[in-house]
Enzyme design. Structure first.
Site, PDB file in Angstrom:
ATOM      1  N   HIS A 152       6.874  -0.924  28.241  1.00 15.23           N
ATOM      2  CA  HIS A 152       7.006  -1.440  26.876  1.00 15.23           C
ATOM      3  C   HIS A 152       6.573  -2.890  26.733  1.00 15.23           C
ATOM      4  O   HIS A 152       7.199  -3.680  26.025  1.00 15.23           O
ATOM      5  CB  HIS A 152       8.434  -1.270  26.379  1.00 15.23           C
ATOM      6  CG  HIS A 152       8.849   0.165  26.207  1.00 15.23           C
ATOM      7  ND1 HIS A 152       7.961   1.166  25.878  1.00 15.23           N
ATOM      8  CD2 HIS A 152      10.065   0.766  26.324  1.00 15.23           C
ATOM      9  CE1 HIS A 152       8.608   2.314  25.788  1.00 15.23           C
ATOM     10  NE2 HIS A 152       9.881   2.109  26.058  1.00 15.23           N
ATOM     11  N   HIS A 225      10.444   2.203  18.548  1.00 23.16           N
ATOM     12  CA  HIS A 225      11.378   2.832  19.488  1.00 23.16           C
ATOM     13  C   HIS A 225      12.712   3.171  18.812  1.00 23.16           C
ATOM     14  O   HIS A 225      13.774   3.015  19.401  1.00 23.16           O
ATOM     15  CB  HIS A 225      11.620   1.905  20.681  1.00 23.16           C
ATOM     16  CG  HIS A 225      11.990   2.598  21.952  1.00 23.16           C
ATOM     17  ND1 HIS A 225      13.179   3.258  22.121  1.00 23.16           N
ATOM     18  CD2 HIS A 225      11.317   2.737  23.114  1.00 23.16           C
ATOM     19  CE1 HIS A 225      13.243   3.751  23.347  1.00 23.16           C
ATOM     20  NE2 HIS A 225      12.120   3.458  23.965  1.00 23.16           N
ATOM     21  N   GLU A 356       8.529   8.684  19.898  1.00 22.50           N
ATOM     22  CA  GLU A 356       7.657   7.513  19.896  1.00 22.50           C
ATOM     23  C   GLU A 356       6.201   7.983  19.826  1.00 22.50           C
ATOM     24  O   GLU A 356       5.662   8.482  20.809  1.00 22.50           O
ATOM     25  CB  GLU A 356       7.889   6.686  21.151  1.00 22.50           C
ATOM     26  CG  GLU A 356       9.322   6.240  21.350  1.00 22.50           C
ATOM     27  CD  GLU A 356       9.613   5.912  22.807  1.00 22.50           C
ATOM     28  OE1 GLU A 356       8.973   4.955  23.334  1.00 22.50           O
ATOM     29  OE2 GLU A 356      10.440   6.601  23.428  1.00 22.50           O
TER      30      GLU A 356
END
Length: 392
Positions: A152, A225, A356
């Site tokens: 991420h 997210h 996602e």
């Protein structure tokens, strides 16, 4: 990137009545330059953006919470720290609204650490194996913040930066646009990346549009997210899910794709028929147990299409996820352990699920995956839509 950049309409909706409304809205859409950033006031009192102070960062940045509201009694709260969606309030079949996302009602809990609740993720959503990649003959080393891998965007991804907000309001919509410039070398990624993310609440849909430009070739994979729990309490194991995917990308023990694109048929990854989320946890395995896998969507490259639909049989609430992206990561909150909470809602394992929308994990190291490389002169633009409703 492997595709020429997608030209998206301002109001890309579903067919039927919504399409007619969309055409009308396009004709009367806001005129450039008529933004009301100071107050967020609009002519339609039910379609507006409200602003409130949410706290201060340790660096002294003032954080604002923006509340998008409309005539459907839907509201979305977003702060400019991390572009985080803190709440999405949606009515159930009895008209009672409830927050269907996991998050907190204060900045302090976000600053103390959390598993990316509602966060805007970048430069690269999901994992890059070995925390490195080679591009145009040069190897780039990233921050290894997930074992040996980068996750991420690294130690300080886009979820941990302060975005520059711009409120956009007119008669028919409430929108928030966030701006951020990621400097060359941030978290090991090459190139200065200029990013704009727009959240628009229109009728029963939340549009998220991601745009980016770079001055040097770099991987880009932006997503949100949000953790959803359509009941607003308990866990999500009895909620029902459909995913428009006949293939997925198997992973190794570190959750890095093996490079294979496998068929879901005959596996616990087959959600082509609506299935209770927790029904096959024992077959999925993992430590901890649950889903954390990328699904290859059954659609053309760049096509805007339904990725997934989830429904809570008790409240009747449903969520449709529509996207231009080729994949969606389905994650079932496996690492939640009850140590975090908001009010009386304790975030136990499987308290929320994520859908996602994305390009595939580890794409910079997987030649057979769709490319995530953005080059100078190109414009990255993708869009995801959350559509809310109830089933009787």
């Amino acid at each position: 990137m492997n595709k020429k950049l997608i030209a998206l309409s301002n109001y890309p909706l579903i067919t039927g009545v919504s399409l007619i409304v969309a055409l009308v809205l396009m004709l009367v859409s806001c005129t450039p330059g008529k933004k009301k950033e100071a107050s967020g006031e609009v002519k339609n009192p039910k379609c507006k953006v409200e602003k409130s102070f949410f706290g201060m960062t340790p660096e002294g940045d003032s954080i604002t919470l923006f509340t998008l509201k409309n005539e459907r009694e839907i509201s979305v709260k977003i702060m400019n720290y991390g572009g985080i969606i803190t709440e999405i309030n949606v009515p159930d079949r009895n008209g009672k609204p409830r927050n269907i996302t996991l998050g907190f009602d204060n900045l302090e809990q976000y600053l103390a650490g959390h598993p990316n609740f509602g966060a805007l993720i970048g430069r690269y959503g999901n994992r890059i194996g070995g925390a490195q990649f080679t591009l145009d003959g040069e190897t780039y080393q990233l921050a290894a913040n997930n074992g040996n891998n980068s996750l991420h965007g690294g130690v300080k991804g886009f979820d941990d930066v302060v975005w520059d907000p711009e409120v956009i309001s007119c008669d028919e919509r409430a929108a928030l646009r966030l701006h951020y410039v990621s400097p060359d070398g941030e978290e090991g990624f090459p190139g200065e990346l200029k990013v704009v993310v727009t959240y628009e609440l229109l009728m029963d849909q939340l549009f998220i549009t991601y745009e980016a430009e770079t001055d040097k070739a770099t991987p880009v994979n932006l997503t949100n997210h949000a953790y959803f729990n359509l009941a607003g309490e308990g866990n999500i194991k009895d909620q029902i899910l459909y995913i428009n995917a006949s293939r997925y990308t198997p992973v190794n023990e570190e959750l890095i794709p093996t490079g294979e694109i496998a068929n879901v048929e005959g596996t616990p990854f087959d959600f082509r028929k609506p299935t209770v989320i927790g029904a096959r946890f024992d077959q999925v395995g993992g430590n901890p147990t649950g889903y954390d896998h990328n699904f290859v969507l059954d659609k053309s490259d760049g096509e805007k299409a339904l990725a997934a639909k989830a429904m809570d049989p008790v409240s009747g609430r449903f969520l449709e996820v529509i996207t231009t992206e080729p994949g969606v990561q389905f994650y079932t909150g496996n690492f939640l352990d009850g140590s975090l909470s908001s009010g009386d809602f304790i975030y136990v394992q499987h308290a929320g699920f994520c859908l996602e929308t994305q390009h595939f994990p580890d794409s910079p190291n997987q030649e057979n995956f769709p490319s995530t490389i953005l080059r100078p002169g190109e414009k990255y633009i993708t869009q995801t839509i959350y559509k809310f409703g109830v089933e009787e």
